[in-house]
Design an enzyme around this catalytic site. Structure first.
Site, mmCIF file in Angstrom:
data_model
loop_
_atom_site.group_PDB
_atom_site.id
_atom_site.type_symbol
_atom_site.label_atom_id
_atom_site.label_comp_id
_atom_site.label_asym_id
_atom_site.label_seq_id
_atom_site.Cartn_x
_atom_site.Cartn_y
_atom_site.Cartn_z
ATOM 1 N N PRO A 127 20.996 41.421 37.234
ATOM 2 C CA PRO A 127 21.046 42.679 36.654
ATOM 3 C C PRO A 127 21.049 43.696 37.836
ATOM 4 O O PRO A 127 21.927 44.710 37.566
ATOM 5 C CB PRO A 127 19.717 42.777 35.882
ATOM 6 C CG PRO A 127 19.165 41.687 35.471
ATOM 7 C CD PRO A 127 19.742 40.635 36.492
ATOM 8 N N ALA A 129 21.942 43.008 41.318
ATOM 9 C CA ALA A 129 22.686 42.394 42.345
ATOM 10 C C ALA A 129 23.792 41.859 42.148
ATOM 11 O O ALA A 129 23.744 40.617 41.448
ATOM 12 C CB ALA A 129 21.511 41.570 43.298
ATOM 13 N N ILE A 156 26.804 34.950 33.378
ATOM 14 C CA ILE A 156 26.905 33.640 34.026
ATOM 15 C C ILE A 156 28.016 33.101 32.943
ATOM 16 O O ILE A 156 27.387 32.639 31.857
ATOM 17 C CB ILE A 156 25.610 32.821 34.059
ATOM 18 C CG1 ILE A 156 24.798 33.569 34.844
ATOM 19 C CG2 ILE A 156 25.721 31.568 34.557
ATOM 20 C CD1 ILE A 156 25.059 34.239 36.346
ATOM 21 N N HIS A 339 56.796 47.942 26.277
ATOM 22 C CA HIS A 339 56.510 48.067 24.869
ATOM 23 C C HIS A 339 56.497 49.115 24.000
ATOM 24 O O HIS A 339 56.739 49.189 22.822
ATOM 25 C CB HIS A 339 55.599 47.068 24.603
ATOM 26 C CG HIS A 339 55.617 45.486 24.827
ATOM 27 N ND1 HIS A 339 55.901 45.217 25.911
ATOM 28 C CD2 HIS A 339 55.861 44.502 24.155
ATOM 29 C CE1 HIS A 339 55.754 43.863 25.983
ATOM 30 N NE2 HIS A 339 55.934 43.397 24.686
ATOM 31 N N GLY A 340 56.082 50.333 24.651
ATOM 32 C CA GLY A 340 55.867 51.419 23.904
ATOM 33 C C GLY A 340 54.776 51.278 22.936
ATOM 34 O O GLY A 340 53.738 50.786 23.256
ATOM 35 N N GLY A 341 55.016 51.825 21.696
ATOM 36 C CA GLY A 341 53.933 52.071 20.820
ATOM 37 C C GLY A 341 53.427 50.501 20.441
ATOM 38 O O GLY A 341 52.258 50.289 19.998
ATOM 39 N N GLU A 364 34.267 37.911 41.906
ATOM 40 C CA GLU A 364 34.307 37.384 43.138
ATOM 41 C C GLU A 364 34.347 38.647 44.222
ATOM 42 O O GLU A 364 34.744 38.192 45.433
ATOM 43 C CB GLU A 364 35.762 36.670 43.506
ATOM 44 C CG GLU A 364 35.676 35.329 42.569
ATOM 45 C CD GLU A 364 34.707 34.458 42.484
ATOM 46 O OE1 GLU A 364 33.700 34.230 42.995
ATOM 47 O OE2 GLU A 364 34.690 33.884 41.321
ATOM 48 N N THR A 366 33.824 43.024 44.471
ATOM 49 C CA THR A 366 34.898 43.920 44.178
ATOM 50 C C THR A 366 35.882 44.435 45.234
ATOM 51 O O THR A 366 35.796 44.098 46.388
ATOM 52 C CB THR A 366 33.906 45.430 43.651
ATOM 53 O OG1 THR A 366 33.634 45.820 44.943
ATOM 54 C CG2 THR A 366 33.015 45.242 42.757
#
Length: 386
Positions: A127, A129, A156, A339-341, A364, A366
């Site tokens: 949490p 680290a 995990i 693709h638009g909408g 892996e 940032t």
């Protein structure tokens, strides 16, 4: 310099692509929207022997070279990035045991892991680290011939299916620097006090579970200390994460490839002003940019994988992971724009790609932290440019 895959690698890719086309692509969107675990796909991965890709042949594995390893994750992620995640953590854990484990540990775990009869993952993140592994708080205190583990882990993958889980701990919390007091301990499923608390709901990366774990006075035999020597856990983990960055870069290439394919197909089918939108220069520019960056990321990933085969490659794998992961996100966004909408609709694949892509810039390590890793490798002369 030869950028061509060997004939064996090309054959291997064809097998992988055929599996993805037949077994993953037709069901991925429905499975993901239903929140369904891909049990049938996992069985197919077992049949192909893919759970043994980093296990030496003497223990029943395929022992793939790093480029072929990358091909596995590229092709699987092209179909469904989440499925690639199921195999990713498992493969890195297998490699840690194969390279750093004692012979007894290899004999005990690798044959079952190679077939997929046993499963595994990596118990690293906590949490408080993530990328800063030296900041972990989970401890393992030696009492007689057992270690007693206390702490928690987050995010995990494979936690609910892992038969054995390598968990990084502090066997000497007072060590300076902190990494000298870190070790990896193999914790088997069902050990009292070892509990999966919950599955974490996520924006994307559906399919595999990502769990919070609790270790409450978990007693593990001393012989489950990976390699049998305390204080080497950081090095053991970092060596696996070099392969992990190849894994993430390759997954990014797979997502980018699918985004490109979807944009290309849609641009040729969708008409506006009495012609396919692919006839418009604005669309052509997006397709060209996506294709160019995609191919650059693919070549960089294979280059980094080749460097792993030669030894330490933190700079090369960091470069590949940074470039490929950012390419994947750009490709997903550009495909959505083409693709638009409709790109915003769950009926189209690009919506899922858009949610999956951001993870690769986080997992892996940032990208911002990895840039410092690359810089250190450059300054130390380990990675040469030009």
């Amino acid at each position: 310099m030869d950028f061509t895959l060997t004939e064996e690698q090309q054959d291997f890719r064809r097998v992988l692509r055929s599996f993805v086309e037949k077994e993953i692509i037709p069901v991925a969107r429905d499975y993901e929207h239903e929140g369904r675990y891909p049990t049938e796909i996992v069985e197919g991965l077992k049949d192909l022997g893919l759970f043994g890709i980093t296990v030496p042949e003497e223990y029943g594995g395929l022992d793939l070279d790093p480029v072929s390893f990358a091909l596995v994750f590229e092709e699987l992620a092209r179909g469904w990035m989440g499925v690639a995640g199921i195999l990713g953590s498992h493969s890195l854990s297998c490699r840690m045991i194969a390279v750093h484990g004692t012979e007894e540990q290899r004999q005990t775990y690798l044959p079952g892991l190679a077939t997929g009869e046993m499963r595994t993952g990596l118990g690293l993140t906590e949490p408080g680290a993530g990328t800063d592994m030296q900041g972990i708080l989970t401890t393992a205190r030696l009492e007689g011939d057992h270690y007693v583990l206390n702490g928690s882990k987050m995010w995990i993958t494979n936690a609910r299916y892992a038969s054995v889980l390598p968990v990084i701990v502090k066997t000497d919390p007072s060590a300076t620097p902190a990494h000298k007091g870190m070790s990896v301990i193999l914790v088997e499923a069902g050990t009292p006090g070892f509990e999966v608390l919950k599955d974490i709901d996520k924006l994307g990366y559906k399919g595999p579970e990502s769990c919070e774990l609790l270790l409450d006075n978990v007693r593990v035999p001393q012989e489950n200390l990976l390699g049998g020597v305390e204080g080497t856990g950081m090095q053991q983990t970092l060596s696996a994460l070099e392969w992990g960055r190849v894994n993430i870069a390759a997954r990014s290439v797979g997502v980018g490839q699918r985004a490109y394919e979807e944009a290309l197909r849609y641009s040729q089918e969708r008409e506006a002003f009495d012609q396919p939108i692919s006839a418009f220069q604005a669309i052509q520019l997006k397709l060209a940019s996506v294709a160019t960056n995609l191919q650059a990321a693919r070549l960089m990933t294979y280059w980094a994988a080749s460097a792993v085969r030669e030894g330490r490659a933190d700079g090369e794998t960091g470069m590949a992971k940074i470039f490929a992961s950012e390419m994947a996100l750009d490709a997903a966004i550009d495909s959505m724009k083409v693709h638009g909408g409709y790109g915003y609709s769950k009926e189209y694949e690009v919506e899922r790609l858009y949610r999956d892509a951001p993870l690769m810039s986080i997992g892996e390590g940032t990208n911002d932290v990895l840039r410092t890793v690359v810089a250190k490798s450059l300054l130390a002369g380990r990675t040469a440019v030009g």
